[in-house]
Write a protein that holds these residues in place. Structure first.
Motif, mmCIF file in Angstrom:
data_model
loop_
_atom_site.group_PDB
_atom_site.id
_atom_site.type_symbol
_atom_site.label_atom_id
_atom_site.label_comp_id
_atom_site.label_asym_id
_atom_site.label_seq_id
_atom_site.Cartn_x
_atom_site.Cartn_y
_atom_site.Cartn_z
ATOM 1 N N ARG A 22 0.797 -1.233 0.000
ATOM 2 C CA ARG A 22 0.000 0.000 0.000
ATOM 3 C C ARG A 22 0.828 1.281 0.000
ATOM 4 O O ARG A 22 0.311 2.376 0.183
ATOM 5 C CB ARG A 22 -0.975 0.019 1.177
ATOM 6 N N CYS A 23 2.102 1.147 -0.255
ATOM 7 C CA CYS A 23 2.966 2.328 -0.252
ATOM 8 C C CYS A 23 3.912 2.285 -1.456
ATOM 9 O O CYS A 23 4.638 1.308 -1.650
ATOM 10 C CB CYS A 23 3.779 2.385 1.036
ATOM 11 N N THR A 24 3.869 3.352 -2.255
ATOM 12 C CA THR A 24 4.745 3.480 -3.426
ATOM 13 C C THR A 24 5.889 4.408 -3.076
ATOM 14 O O THR A 24 5.680 5.467 -2.484
ATOM 15 C CB THR A 24 3.977 4.096 -4.619
ATOM 16 N N THR A 25 7.103 4.020 -3.435
ATOM 17 C CA THR A 25 8.242 4.930 -3.351
ATOM 18 C C THR A 25 8.872 5.034 -4.733
ATOM 19 O O THR A 25 8.933 4.051 -5.477
ATOM 20 C CB THR A 25 9.321 4.477 -2.349
ATOM 21 N N VAL A 26 9.290 6.241 -5.054
ATOM 22 C CA VAL A 26 10.012 6.470 -6.301
ATOM 23 C C VAL A 26 11.337 7.115 -5.933
ATOM 24 O O VAL A 26 11.369 8.167 -5.295
ATOM 25 C CB VAL A 26 9.209 7.367 -7.279
ATOM 26 N N HIS A 27 12.419 6.444 -6.305
ATOM 27 C CA HIS A 27 13.771 6.961 -6.115
ATOM 28 C C HIS A 27 14.210 7.534 -7.458
ATOM 29 O O HIS A 27 14.093 6.861 -8.474
ATOM 30 C CB HIS A 27 14.736 5.843 -5.713
ATOM 31 N N CYS A 28 14.698 8.748 -7.435
ATOM 32 C CA CYS A 28 15.104 9.428 -8.663
ATOM 33 C C CYS A 28 16.540 9.901 -8.507
ATOM 34 O O CYS A 28 16.843 10.665 -7.576
ATOM 35 C CB CYS A 28 14.172 10.619 -8.918
ATOM 36 N N ILE A 29 17.414 9.437 -9.375
ATOM 37 C CA ILE A 29 18.795 9.926 -9.358
ATOM 38 C C ILE A 29 18.941 10.914 -10.513
ATOM 39 O O ILE A 29 18.723 10.581 -11.672
ATOM 40 C CB ILE A 29 19.846 8.797 -9.400
ATOM 41 N N LEU A 30 19.256 12.146 -10.154
ATOM 42 C CA LEU A 30 19.399 13.218 -11.132
ATOM 43 C C LEU A 30 20.724 13.084 -11.873
ATOM 44 O O LEU A 30 21.646 12.410 -11.392
ATOM 45 C CB LEU A 30 19.332 14.571 -10.434
ATOM 46 N N SER A 39 7.389 9.390 -1.598
ATOM 47 C CA SER A 39 6.500 8.257 -1.356
ATOM 48 C C SER A 39 5.050 8.719 -1.292
ATOM 49 O O SER A 39 4.766 9.897 -1.058
ATOM 50 C CB SER A 39 6.872 7.555 -0.049
ATOM 51 N N HIS A 40 4.170 7.749 -1.501
ATOM 52 C CA HIS A 40 2.738 7.976 -1.351
ATOM 53 C C HIS A 40 2.122 6.672 -0.871
ATOM 54 O O HIS A 40 2.351 5.613 -1.474
ATOM 55 C CB HIS A 40 2.088 8.410 -2.668
ATOM 56 N N CYS A 41 1.354 6.747 0.204
ATOM 57 C CA CYS A 41 0.760 5.544 0.784
ATOM 58 C C CYS A 41 -0.753 5.675 0.881
ATOM 59 O O CYS A 41 -1.283 6.765 1.095
ATOM 60 C CB CYS A 41 1.323 5.303 2.183
ATOM 61 N N ALA A 42 -1.424 4.545 0.742
ATOM 62 C CA ALA A 42 -2.866 4.471 0.951
ATOM 63 C C ALA A 42 -3.132 3.984 2.372
ATOM 64 O O ALA A 42 -2.275 3.339 2.991
ATOM 65 C CB ALA A 42 -3.496 3.514 -0.057
ATOM 66 N N LEU A 43 -4.317 4.261 2.873
ATOM 67 C CA LEU A 43 -4.663 3.808 4.219
ATOM 68 C C LEU A 43 -4.827 2.301 4.293
ATOM 69 O O LEU A 43 -4.473 1.677 5.289
ATOM 70 C CB LEU A 43 -5.946 4.490 4.698
ATOM 71 N N LEU A 50 -1.134 1.522 -7.620
ATOM 72 C CA LEU A 50 0.268 1.763 -7.960
ATOM 73 C C LEU A 50 0.421 2.953 -8.896
ATOM 74 O O LEU A 50 1.277 3.818 -8.678
ATOM 75 C CB LEU A 50 0.893 0.515 -8.592
ATOM 76 N N ASN A 51 -0.400 3.022 -9.926
ATOM 77 C CA ASN A 51 -0.270 4.109 -10.904
ATOM 78 C C ASN A 51 -0.535 5.477 -10.284
ATOM 79 O O ASN A 51 0.134 6.456 -10.627
ATOM 80 C CB ASN A 51 -1.198 3.872 -12.096
ATOM 81 N N VAL A 52 -1.491 5.554 -9.386
ATOM 82 C CA VAL A 52 -1.757 6.810 -8.682
ATOM 83 C C VAL A 52 -0.542 7.176 -7.829
ATOM 84 O O VAL A 52 -0.089 8.331 -7.822
ATOM 85 C CB VAL A 52 -3.031 6.705 -7.814
ATOM 86 N N GLY A 53 -0.001 6.202 -7.129
ATOM 87 C CA GLY A 53 1.176 6.442 -6.291
ATOM 88 C C GLY A 53 2.363 6.943 -7.102
ATOM 89 O O GLY A 53 3.042 7.897 -6.706
ATOM 90 N N ILE A 54 2.606 6.304 -8.242
ATOM 91 C CA ILE A 54 3.721 6.721 -9.109
ATOM 92 C C ILE A 54 3.502 8.149 -9.590
ATOM 93 O O ILE A 54 4.418 8.975 -9.541
ATOM 94 C CB ILE A 54 3.875 5.760 -10.299
ATOM 95 N N SER A 55 2.303 8.442 -10.039
ATOM 96 C CA SER A 55 1.995 9.780 -10.554
ATOM 97 C C SER A 55 2.201 10.856 -9.489
ATOM 98 O O SER A 55 2.809 11.902 -9.753
ATOM 99 C CB SER A 55 0.548 9.807 -11.060
ATOM 100 N N ILE A 56 1.724 10.596 -8.292
ATOM 101 C CA ILE A 56 1.887 11.566 -7.197
ATOM 102 C C ILE A 56 3.358 11.739 -6.860
ATOM 103 O O ILE A 56 3.840 12.873 -6.685
ATOM 104 C CB ILE A 56 1.063 11.140 -5.971
ATOM 105 N N CYS A 57 4.099 10.650 -6.784
ATOM 106 C CA CYS A 57 5.533 10.734 -6.470
ATOM 107 C C CYS A 57 6.294 11.509 -7.541
ATOM 108 O O CYS A 57 7.158 12.326 -7.228
ATOM 109 C CB CYS A 57 6.117 9.335 -6.308
#
Length: 92
Positions: A22-30, A39-43, A50-57
C-alpha cells in the motif's frame, strides 16, 4: 524553468518500489548524482493504486527539481550582483 525541469527529469533514472502492499516509493537519481526519494501511501491495501502512487511521487519529484533549479538561479543572481558591486567599488 519548466523546460529545464523536464530536461533534468527526462535525463534522470527512476526506481519504483511498493512496500506493505500500500505504499509506493520512487527513487530518482538526477544527472548530477543527487537522489530524491518520494513516497505515497494508501490507508488500506484496497485503496492502493500503484499508478496513482507513481503519478503523485513523480509530481513531487518534479516540484523538488523546480525548487532546486530556483535555488541555483537565485545563487547565480546573487553571484552576479556581488560581481557588479565589486566592479563598482573598484571604479570608486
Amino acid at each position: 524553468m519548466d523546460e529545464r525541469v523536464k530536461l533534468v527529469f527526462d535525463r534522470s533514472q527512476l526506481k519504483i518500489d511498493t512496500f506493505f502492499n500500500r505504499c509506493t516509493t520512487v527513487h530518482c537519481i538526477l544527472p548530477s548524482g543527487l537522489i530524491i526519494v518520494e513516497s505515497h501511501c494508501a490507508l488500506t491495501e484496497e485503496d492502493y493504486d500503484l499508478n496513482v502512487g507513481i503519478s503523485i511521487c513523480i509530481e513531487k519529484i518534479k516540484l523538488r527539481i523546480r525548487e532546486l533549479e530556483g535555488y541555483v538561479a537565485s545563487i547565480n543572481l546573487a553571484v552576479e550582483n556581488l560581481k557588479e558591486l565589486d566592479q563598482e567599488e573598484v571604479q570608486h
